[in-house]
Write an enzyme that holds these catalytic residues in place. Structure first.
Site, mmCIF file in Angstrom:
data_model
loop_
_atom_site.group_PDB
_atom_site.id
_atom_site.type_symbol
_atom_site.label_atom_id
_atom_site.label_comp_id
_atom_site.label_asym_id
_atom_site.label_seq_id
_atom_site.Cartn_x
_atom_site.Cartn_y
_atom_site.Cartn_z
ATOM 1 N N LYS A 25 0.838 -1.214 0.000
ATOM 2 C CA LYS A 25 0.000 0.000 0.000
ATOM 3 C C LYS A 25 0.871 1.262 0.000
ATOM 4 O O LYS A 25 0.655 2.168 -0.799
ATOM 5 C CB LYS A 25 -0.882 0.004 1.248
ATOM 6 C CG LYS A 25 -1.595 1.317 1.477
ATOM 7 C CD LYS A 25 -1.776 1.595 2.956
ATOM 8 C CE LYS A 25 -2.057 3.026 3.232
ATOM 9 N NZ LYS A 25 -1.299 3.619 4.313
ATOM 10 N N ASN A 26 1.863 1.305 0.874
ATOM 11 C CA ASN A 26 2.623 2.550 0.980
ATOM 12 C C ASN A 26 3.569 2.754 -0.203
ATOM 13 O O ASN A 26 4.035 3.870 -0.440
ATOM 14 C CB ASN A 26 3.343 2.635 2.332
ATOM 15 C CG ASN A 26 2.346 2.963 3.445
ATOM 16 O OD1 ASN A 26 1.209 3.380 3.172
ATOM 17 N ND2 ASN A 26 2.739 2.753 4.687
ATOM 18 N N CYS A 120 -5.325 8.954 8.287
ATOM 19 C CA CYS A 120 -5.525 8.532 9.674
ATOM 20 C C CYS A 120 -5.068 9.604 10.650
ATOM 21 O O CYS A 120 -4.030 10.227 10.464
ATOM 22 C CB CYS A 120 -4.753 7.244 9.939
ATOM 23 S SG CYS A 120 -5.402 5.848 9.022
ATOM 24 N N ARG A 125 0.523 15.789 12.412
ATOM 25 C CA ARG A 125 1.346 15.246 11.318
ATOM 26 C C ARG A 125 1.741 16.387 10.377
ATOM 27 O O ARG A 125 1.238 16.514 9.263
ATOM 28 C CB ARG A 125 0.576 14.153 10.557
ATOM 29 C CG ARG A 125 0.250 12.955 11.431
ATOM 30 C CD ARG A 125 -0.533 11.889 10.695
ATOM 31 N NE ARG A 125 0.289 11.087 9.788
ATOM 32 C CZ ARG A 125 -0.195 10.061 9.062
ATOM 33 N NH1 ARG A 125 -1.466 9.744 9.146
ATOM 34 N NH2 ARG A 125 0.606 9.376 8.289
ATOM 35 N N ASP A 308 3.699 0.956 11.962
ATOM 36 C CA ASP A 308 2.456 0.441 11.369
ATOM 37 C C ASP A 308 2.088 -0.950 11.886
ATOM 38 O O ASP A 308 0.989 -1.438 11.612
ATOM 39 C CB ASP A 308 2.559 0.414 9.841
ATOM 40 C CG ASP A 308 2.657 1.816 9.260
ATOM 41 O OD1 ASP A 308 2.330 2.773 9.982
ATOM 42 O OD2 ASP A 308 3.061 1.945 8.094
ATOM 43 N N ARG A 400 -9.263 0.976 3.334
ATOM 44 C CA ARG A 400 -8.308 1.903 2.730
ATOM 45 C C ARG A 400 -6.965 1.246 2.482
ATOM 46 O O ARG A 400 -6.245 1.642 1.570
ATOM 47 C CB ARG A 400 -8.113 3.118 3.640
ATOM 48 C CG ARG A 400 -9.255 4.073 3.495
ATOM 49 C CD ARG A 400 -9.172 5.260 4.370
ATOM 50 N NE ARG A 400 -7.802 5.614 4.694
ATOM 51 C CZ ARG A 400 -7.478 6.484 5.632
ATOM 52 N NH1 ARG A 400 -8.411 7.053 6.332
ATOM 53 N NH2 ARG A 400 -6.234 6.776 5.861
HETATM 54 N N1 EPU Z 1 7.094 14.838 10.682
HETATM 55 C C1 EPU Z 1 7.235 16.183 10.916
HETATM 56 N N2 EPU Z 1 7.354 17.013 9.833
HETATM 57 C C2 EPU Z 1 7.311 16.563 8.564
HETATM 58 C C3 EPU Z 1 7.156 15.181 8.332
HETATM 59 C C4 EPU Z 1 7.047 14.333 9.413
HETATM 60 O O1 EPU Z 1 7.269 16.628 12.063
HETATM 61 O O2 EPU Z 1 7.401 17.376 7.641
HETATM 62 C C5 EPU Z 1 6.982 13.909 11.823
HETATM 63 C C6 EPU Z 1 5.607 13.247 11.878
HETATM 64 O O3 EPU Z 1 4.682 14.049 12.575
HETATM 65 C C7 EPU Z 1 5.912 11.950 12.582
HETATM 66 C C8 EPU Z 1 7.323 11.618 12.089
HETATM 67 O O4 EPU Z 1 7.880 12.841 11.623
HETATM 68 O O5 EPU Z 1 5.940 12.156 13.966
HETATM 69 C C9 EPU Z 1 7.398 10.585 10.993
HETATM 70 O O6 EPU Z 1 6.507 10.922 9.938
HETATM 71 P P1 EPU Z 1 6.707 10.400 8.434
HETATM 72 O O7 EPU Z 1 6.802 11.592 7.575
HETATM 73 O O8 EPU Z 1 7.810 9.404 8.398
HETATM 74 O O9 EPU Z 1 5.354 9.627 8.191
HETATM 75 P P2 EPU Z 1 4.283 9.848 7.067
HETATM 76 O O10 EPU Z 1 4.944 10.124 5.770
HETATM 77 O O11 EPU Z 1 3.244 10.801 7.543
HETATM 78 C C10 EPU Z 1 4.279 7.356 6.333
HETATM 79 C C11 EPU Z 1 3.231 6.302 6.103
HETATM 80 C C12 EPU Z 1 2.646 5.879 7.431
HETATM 81 C C13 EPU Z 1 3.761 5.340 8.306
HETATM 82 C C14 EPU Z 1 4.879 6.375 8.447
HETATM 83 C C15 EPU Z 1 6.087 5.861 9.206
HETATM 84 C C16 EPU Z 1 2.242 6.700 3.964
HETATM 85 C C17 EPU Z 1 1.137 7.304 3.208
HETATM 86 N N3 EPU Z 1 2.195 6.867 5.274
HETATM 87 O O12 EPU Z 1 3.621 8.416 6.993
HETATM 88 O O13 EPU Z 1 1.718 4.841 7.156
HETATM 89 O O14 EPU Z 1 3.248 5.062 9.597
HETATM 90 O O15 EPU Z 1 5.314 6.787 7.130
HETATM 91 O O16 EPU Z 1 6.597 4.716 8.615
HETATM 92 O O17 EPU Z 1 3.129 6.070 3.406
HETATM 93 C C18 EPU Z 1 -0.134 3.477 7.609
HETATM 94 O O18 EPU Z 1 0.169 2.834 6.598
HETATM 95 O O19 EPU Z 1 -1.014 3.100 8.423
HETATM 96 C C19 EPU Z 1 0.558 4.727 7.882
HETATM 97 C C20 EPU Z 1 0.122 5.617 8.758
#
Ligand code: EPU
Length: 421
Positions: A25-26, A120, A125, A308, A400
């Site tokens: 998915k990701n 979610c 975030r 996750d 989803r």
């Molecule tokens: N963060 C910031 N600023 C940013 C970006 C991130 O403060 O500009 C913080 C976030 O708030 C969080 C941490 O850094 O505390 C890590 O966030 P990251 O950017 O790595 O996560 P994401 O891109 O929002 C993706 C996956 C998530 C998965 C995380 C961590 C997708 C669409 N989402 O989220 O997947 O948990 O990486 O591996 O790929 C899921 O599949 O259920 C899911 C939530």
């Protein structure tokens, strides 16, 4: 979000048999927007047929791309006439990954207007690191009224140093930089398997990305990209969820089509609990072996224990022997499943960002509500372990990200079905 159906699970059936995992998915949610960077039609195979994918199809079509999608087989994206650059909230609210439209559109036409994403609710975030990355490449960013407006006369490679490891930020900068002029270096990059997969996809259309899978990624911008066919990697989190479900029901399940090296953090924890896990080239077998012991888990960026899988792992540990701890270091509020697990008899407490779990000998079926995708996975795992019937509401979250999950579990012997509300 209001689902029109509920899932009913009668627990207590050990899962047994063989199952094949779906595409990631990701990975899918990054690769589909990335297709906008192709100067010709490209074909993506092994995509999971999930709601996040359906939502992205709608977004790309709104932008003018032509899509031919045969679920379970392929998706061909022809972006040649995709002239749009505006993605409104009614589309972005359906999925978190809609923020990848920013990187893809900036990379494609140096112009993007994308509403802040939905997805979610796991606490705050922010996407400040993504925006910092775009600015390092020369984009002007205006962030107001729930929209991000990005524009650049010229996109020029630059150095991007992330303040924290961010999966989304790493992907977005890779997207924007692939067709920028000159070289971009991302420092403190995320190393998740889907980062490598996206780099491979972009390289297969002619991009020049090196170092994906390490914490320094180097991107040499290219002017032209070409048609390609690409197969996305299997879903690491679906594999893990099935491994946990097998352990939870003390079953004997072989999961095919997965990449065992992506699963090392979970495999190590299951072995520590006393679960038998054996690996082959592209399959993993999970079997019970005596008492399942309590363990301590801490989520970390890859190759650490994935956030996750934190929620389904917490459900599994509810019936382990002894006191377990699960510390969530990535998201500050990924704990909404705990109240629901308590309804089912779990003895759990949250102290700061650590869940203390006192293993119980039985969980009981109860009506519960899903609050986010992986909370849904946790409640399914708990339902499979519990005595009696668990009614799971708000299944939309599950759809989803998990392809035909109840069909797969039924194949393994679970008593699980949907009912209209
Ligand atoms: N963060 C910031 N600023 C940013 C970006 C991130 O403060 O500009 C913080 C976030 O708030 C969080 C941490 O850094 O505390 C890590 O966030 P990251 O950017 O790595 O996560 P994401 O891109 O929002 C993706 C996956 C998530 C998965 C995380 C961590 C997708 C669409 N989402 O989220 O997947 O948990 O990486 O591996 O790929 C899921 O599949 O259920 C899911 C939530």
């Amino acid at each position: 979000m209001y689902s029109k159906d509920k899932m009913l699970i009668t627990g207590g059936h050990p899962l047994a048999g063989e199952i094949t995992v779906s595409g990631g998915k990701n990975t899918a949610v990054a690769v589909i927007p990335a297709a906008l960077l192709c100067d010709a039609p490209c074909t993506i195979e092994n995509l999971p047929d999930i709601d996040d994918v359906h939502a992205l199809i709608e977004i790309l079509e709104t932008l003018g791309a032509k899509i031919d999608y045969v679920p379970g087989k392929y998706m061909t994206v022809d972006p040649t006439n995709a002239k749009g650059y505006h993605v409104p909230y009614k589309l972005t609210k359906r999925l978190r990954a809609s923020y990848y439209l920013l990187g893809a559109l900036i990379g494609r036409g140096h112009h993007a207007e994308v509403a802040y994403p939905g997805g979610c609710d796991l606490g705050s975030r922010p996407i400040d690191q993504h925006l910092k990355g775009f600015m390092a490449l020369g984009a002007d960013i205006d962030d107001r009224g729930g929209m991000v407006y990005a524009k650049a006369d010229k996109l020029v490679g630059g150095d991007v140093f992330f303040d924290m490891v961010t999966v989304g930020g790493t992907i977005n900068v890779m997207l924007a930089a692939s067709k920028a002029e000159g070289n971009t270096i991302i420092y403190n990059a995320a190393k998740e398997p889907h980062i490598v997969d996206l780099a491979n996809f972009l390289n297969s259309m002619g991009a020049r990305i090196k170092g994906a899978g390490t914490d320094v990624i180097r991107i040499r911008g290219v002017q032209k990209t070409h048609a390609c066919t690409y197969t996305v990697i299997p879903d690491q989190i679906e594999t893990g969820t099935l491994m946990i479900a097998a352990a939870a029901t003390r079953g004997d399940v072989t999961i095919h089509g997965c990449i065992p090296t992506h699963m090392e953090a979970l495999t190590a924890k299951l072995l520590e609990m006393g679960v038998r896990v054996t690996e082959n080239d592209d399959s993993i077998r999970v079997r019970p072996q005596g008492v399942q012991r309590a363990v301590n888990v801490k989520t970390q960026v890859y190759p650490g224990f994935p956030t996750d899988l934190q929620q389904p792992m917490t459900a599994l540990l509810c019936m382990a022997n002894g006191v377990s701890t699960v510390c969530e270091t990535i998201f500050d509020q990924r704990f909404k499943h705990l109240d629901e697990l308590r309804r089912m008899g779990a003895k759990i407490r949250l102290v700061d960002r650590t869940v203390l779990i006192d293993g119980v000998s039985e969980l009981y079926g109860a009506p519960v509500t899903v609050t986010d995708l992986r909370a849904g996975a946790a409640l399914i795992v708990a339902g499979l372990m519990a005595k009696g019937v668990t009614e799971i509401y708000e299944t939309t979250y599950i759809d989803r990200g998990y392809e035909r999950i109840e069909e797969k579990l039924r194949l393994l012997g679970a008593d699980i079905r949907r009912e209209k509300i």
